[in-house]
Each structure stands twice: as structure tokens, then as C-alpha cells.
Design an enzyme around this catalytic site. Structure first.
Site, short mmCIF file in Angstrom:
data_model
loop_
_atom_site.label_atom_id
_atom_site.label_comp_id
_atom_site.label_asym_id
_atom_site.label_seq_id
_atom_site.Cartn_x
_atom_site.Cartn_y
_atom_site.Cartn_z
N GLN A 1 -18.41 26.27 6.30
CA GLN A 1 -20.05 26.01 6.99
C GLN A 1 -20.76 27.02 6.86
O GLN A 1 -20.44 28.15 7.32
CB GLN A 1 -19.29 25.72 8.71
CG GLN A 1 -20.52 25.14 9.18
CD GLN A 1 -20.55 24.92 10.84
OE1 GLN A 1 -20.32 25.91 11.51
NE2 GLN A 1 -20.48 23.67 11.36
N TYR B 1 -29.03 25.73 16.79
CA TYR B 1 -29.17 26.64 15.97
C TYR B 1 -30.40 26.27 14.80
O TYR B 1 -31.32 25.51 15.09
CB TYR B 1 -27.87 27.01 14.86
CG TYR B 1 -26.77 27.33 16.13
CD1 TYR B 1 -26.92 28.35 16.89
CD2 TYR B 1 -25.55 26.92 16.05
CE1 TYR B 1 -26.03 28.80 17.86
CE2 TYR B 1 -24.55 27.11 16.97
CZ TYR B 1 -24.64 28.07 17.96
OH TYR B 1 -23.67 28.45 18.87
N ARG C 1 -23.50 19.07 9.44
CA ARG C 1 -23.13 18.67 11.06
C ARG C 1 -24.18 18.46 12.11
O ARG C 1 -25.27 19.45 11.86
CB ARG C 1 -22.23 19.94 11.37
CG ARG C 1 -21.59 19.35 12.74
CD ARG C 1 -20.48 20.37 13.24
NE ARG C 1 -19.17 19.45 13.61
CZ ARG C 1 -18.35 19.97 14.50
NH1 ARG C 1 -18.70 21.10 15.27
NH2 ARG C 1 -17.47 19.12 14.81
N GLY D 1 -10.75 19.86 17.93
CA GLY D 1 -10.83 21.14 17.83
C GLY D 1 -9.78 21.93 18.55
O GLY D 1 -9.05 22.63 18.18
N ARG D 2 -9.94 21.79 19.90
CA ARG D 2 -8.94 22.36 20.87
C ARG D 2 -7.64 22.23 20.52
O ARG D 2 -6.69 23.13 20.61
CB ARG D 2 -9.28 22.22 22.40
CG ARG D 2 -10.67 22.84 22.66
CD ARG D 2 -11.07 22.17 24.00
NE ARG D 2 -12.18 22.85 24.71
CZ ARG D 2 -13.50 22.24 24.43
NH1 ARG D 2 -13.58 21.16 23.75
NH2 ARG D 2 -14.46 22.83 24.75
#
Length: 386
Positions: A102, A189, A236, A332-333
Site C-alpha cells: 500500500q 490522507y 482504497r 482487520g482486528r
């Protein structure tokens, strides 16, 4: 067969045939070697442990020094960084995995302490960010979340230089052995800042209309695709449809018309022939679901693979796959806490709980020490990673 068997039909992703539809998404862990922000042997072990995912994306890796917003995150612009990432990709490939890098630039979500010569962060417009924090080092292994300063607006020549920096980062990713790259265009971002009406008030060709605000995305996609090929590339986004009062580090920008904004952004990827789009949904408690109308519009606009992430359980993800509106689901988690997550989903085994206190920074605790399910077939993969 359980409902979860829907995950275990092969799927084509660009030039790869993946054995399952379970994705390890990009997850910031802040464990890069210092000085130099270099991927480590420990990180290689972490990724190799999770290589039974159908598809993996590395944690965000900054494309240049100005792209860093959090201490101890890895980069992909120096020779030593490329060498560090090569250890990761070799370990993943030895374990049978597929991994993309990424490519990340935080733009205004940074701090002078992280910037070369203590300068101000750069952004499409000199607008103070809200509801975000940068993370700076305050001592060896210690740091704190801080408010970003007001950024400096990029000039057009600097924007053109940034596009080439993305292309060079893609070259570096291939040199490091990655199977492809993902552009981080989410979470408020840099690329998200250019797209957003709330962060981009430029009056030149990179601002104003939605088409102009998508220009930076379009030009980066073209430059990076020329390096890696569109079949080894994804993007993404975080298409948020409701605002939140929560003070979160990872938060996107909510547009006046998020449906139009992100459908048009996804059409940019379609026009370029990209392999996939990854859509990260809000994942905090009581977060709103994406509208079904939006999911359907994404499917209609994009012929590549569609990945969703965000507060998914195995059951909820399986239901989404069964609708045909998603091709893959990212966890994810659960993947942090369960290196053998695909085996656990396949067999309906219980999950390890997540230790949230070890998510960011530190060493092996909370990174490589989560146990496999006792007696699972993933045990050999763990041994190979050690």
C-alpha cells in the site's frame, strides 16, 4: 457446508487466482526499524503467519519522507527500505501468499516533527485539518498523538513531482518483490484531500469541479499503472455517508454528495482497467452501513473485484458475498488476533480476543504471539514463519 464456505471458492484478481476471498487489509502497526523506517524480520514473520489469506495488503508505507504522519511506520523510498520489504515478500511467498504494497502519503495529517527540516506538511490547500491526529516520537519507544499544524499548499510543479514519486514507489515495490500495489486514497490522507471539497479549495486544474478534484487521482493511477500494469493495481477509498462526532485518528471526509463523488472516483479506476477497488467502511460502534443503492452503483460502475472492510463478522461478510455485491471481504482486528483466521472461518472455530493495547508500536507482543487454534492445519505455516 456452512454459510462460510462462500469464502472458499477461488477468485481471479488481476493475474492471480486466489484460493479464498478473505483479505488481510492494510493495518498500521508502527514497528519499523529505527532509524530509517525499515521493515523488519519480525514484520516478515507477522505477514508470513497470515499468508493463508487469499490476498494481503501491506500496512501503509510512505512514498517519501513528507508522506509520514505517524512515527515508526515503514517507508518504501530508500534502498534499505526496499531491502527490508524484500524480507517480507520472500517470507510471504514461501508461505504461499500474495501481497501488494500500500503506497501512502498522509499530506496534511502530519507534524513538523515528522517533516524534513521541521517544515510544514504539504496539502492541496492550506486548510487546518480537524478530527485527526499525527503521532510523534517523544523518546525511545515513546510517543504521543498531536494536532497537525496548518499545512502548506502544493504548487503545480510539486504536484507533478509527487505523481512521479508515486511511480517511483511502485518501481520500488516491484523491486522489493511485491505482487502489486494499492494506492491509499482513503482516511483523509493526501489523495482523499485532493478529492474532497472540504480539503481542496484550489482554483487551478486540480480544484473546483469534481472532475478537477479527481485529476490527481487520475494522474497517479495512470503513472503507477504504467509501472506495474493495471492488473497488479488497486485503490482504497473510505466512502463515508454520515458525519461523526467521534474524535478518531482514522477518519475520512464526508462529502455533500458521497454517492456521486465515489462512483465517479471508481469510474476512474474502471477506465484504467484496475484489478480491484477496496472500500473501507466506518468501523466504530453504531457506525452506519453503506447504502445498498451505493453498493449496487459500485457494482454497475466497476468490472474489477470489489473488496469491503469494516466491522465485518464472518457471517455478515458471507451474507454480503452471497448478494454478489462484493467479491472479497477484509478483516482487520480479527486477522491481527488470529493468524489462522481463514481456517477458523472455514471450521467455525472460536476467535482469539484482540489486545488493543498492543496494536501500535512495541515488538512481538501483540504482533506475532497470538496463538493458532490448537491442532489446526495452520500449525505448519506458523513453523515455516519462525
Amino acid at each position: 457446508m456452512t454459510d462460510n464456505q462462500v469464502y472458499f471458492t477461488p477468485v481471479e484478481l488481476g493475474r492471480h487466482t486466489l484460493p479464498n476471498r478473505i483479505v488481510l487489509p492494510p493495518l498500521t502497526r508502527q514497528r519499523a526499524e529505527q532509524p530509517g523506517d525499515i521493515a523488519t524480520d519480525l514484520m516478515a514473520k507477522y505477514y508470513a503467519q497470515r499468508a493463508t489469506a487469499g490476498f494481503m495488503v501491506s500496512e501503509g508505507t510512505q512514498i517519501e519522507p513528507r508522506g509520514q504522519g505517524y512515527a515508526w511506520t515503514p517507508g518504501i523510498y530508500s534502498t534499505r527500505q526496499v531491502e527490508g520489504w524484500r524480507k517480507v515478500t520472500e517470507a510471504v511467498h514461501a508461505a504461499g501468499g500474495v501481497i501488494f504494497a500500500q503506497l501512502w502519503h498522509v499530506g496534511r495529517v502530519s507534524h513538523n516533527a515528522l517533516q524534513p527540516d521541521g517544515q510544514a506538511p504539504v496539502a492541496p490547500s492550506a486548510m487546518q485539518p480537524e478530527k485527526v491526529k499525527a503521532f510523534i516520537e517523544t523518546g525511545p519507544g515513546e510517543g504521543e498523538l498531536v494536532n497537525p499544524p496548518k499545512p502548506r499548499e502544493l504548487t503545480i510543479p510539486e504536484i507533478e513531482e509527487l505523481i512521479e514519486l508515486y511511480a517511483q514507489a511502485a518501481r520500488n515495490a516491484l523491486a522489493a518483490g511485491f505482487d502489486g500495489v494499492e494506492l491509499h486514497c482513503a482516511n483523509g490522507y493526501l489523495v482523499n484531500q485532493f478529492i474532497s471539497e472540504h480539503a481542496n479549495v484550489r482554483t487551478d486544474r486540480y480544484g473546483g469541479s469534481l472532475d478537477n478534484r479527481l485529476r490527481f487521482l487520475r494522474e497517479i493511477v495512470a503513472a503507477v499503472s504504467a509501472v506495474v500494469g493495471p492488473d497488479r493495481m488497486g485503490v482504497r477509498f473510505t466512502p463515508l455517508f454520515e458525519s461523526t462526532d467521534q474524535d478518531r485518528v482514522y477518519i475520512g471526509l464526508v462529502e455533500t454528495d458521497p454517492h456521486q463523488t465515489y462512483v465517479e472516483a471508481i469510474k476512474v479506476l474502471e477506465d484504467a482497467g484496475l484489478a480491484y477497488v477496496s472500500l473501507a467502511e466506518a468501523d466504530w460502534d453504531n457506525a452506519p452501513d453503506l447504502p445498498v443503492s451505493f453498493r449496487k452503483a459500485v457494482r454497475e460502475a466497476f468490472s474489477g473485484r470489489i473488496i469491503y472492510a469494516g466491522k465485518y463478522t464472518a457471517e455478515r461478510g458471507a451474507r454480503l458475498l452471497e448478494t454478489g455485491l462484493a467479491d472479497m471481504v477484509a478483516f482487520g482486528r480479527d486477522f491481527i488476533a488470529n493468524p489462522d483466521l481463514p481456517a477458523r472461518i472455514a471450521n467455525d472455530w472460536p476467535l482469539n480476543p484482540l489486545d488493543a493495547s498492543t496494536l501500535y508500536g512495541g515488538a512481538e507482543k501483540g504482533l506475532t504471539d497470538y496463538p493458532y487454534f490448537e491442532g489446526s492445519e495452520a500449525e505448519p505455516a506458523r513453523e515455516a514463519a519462525e
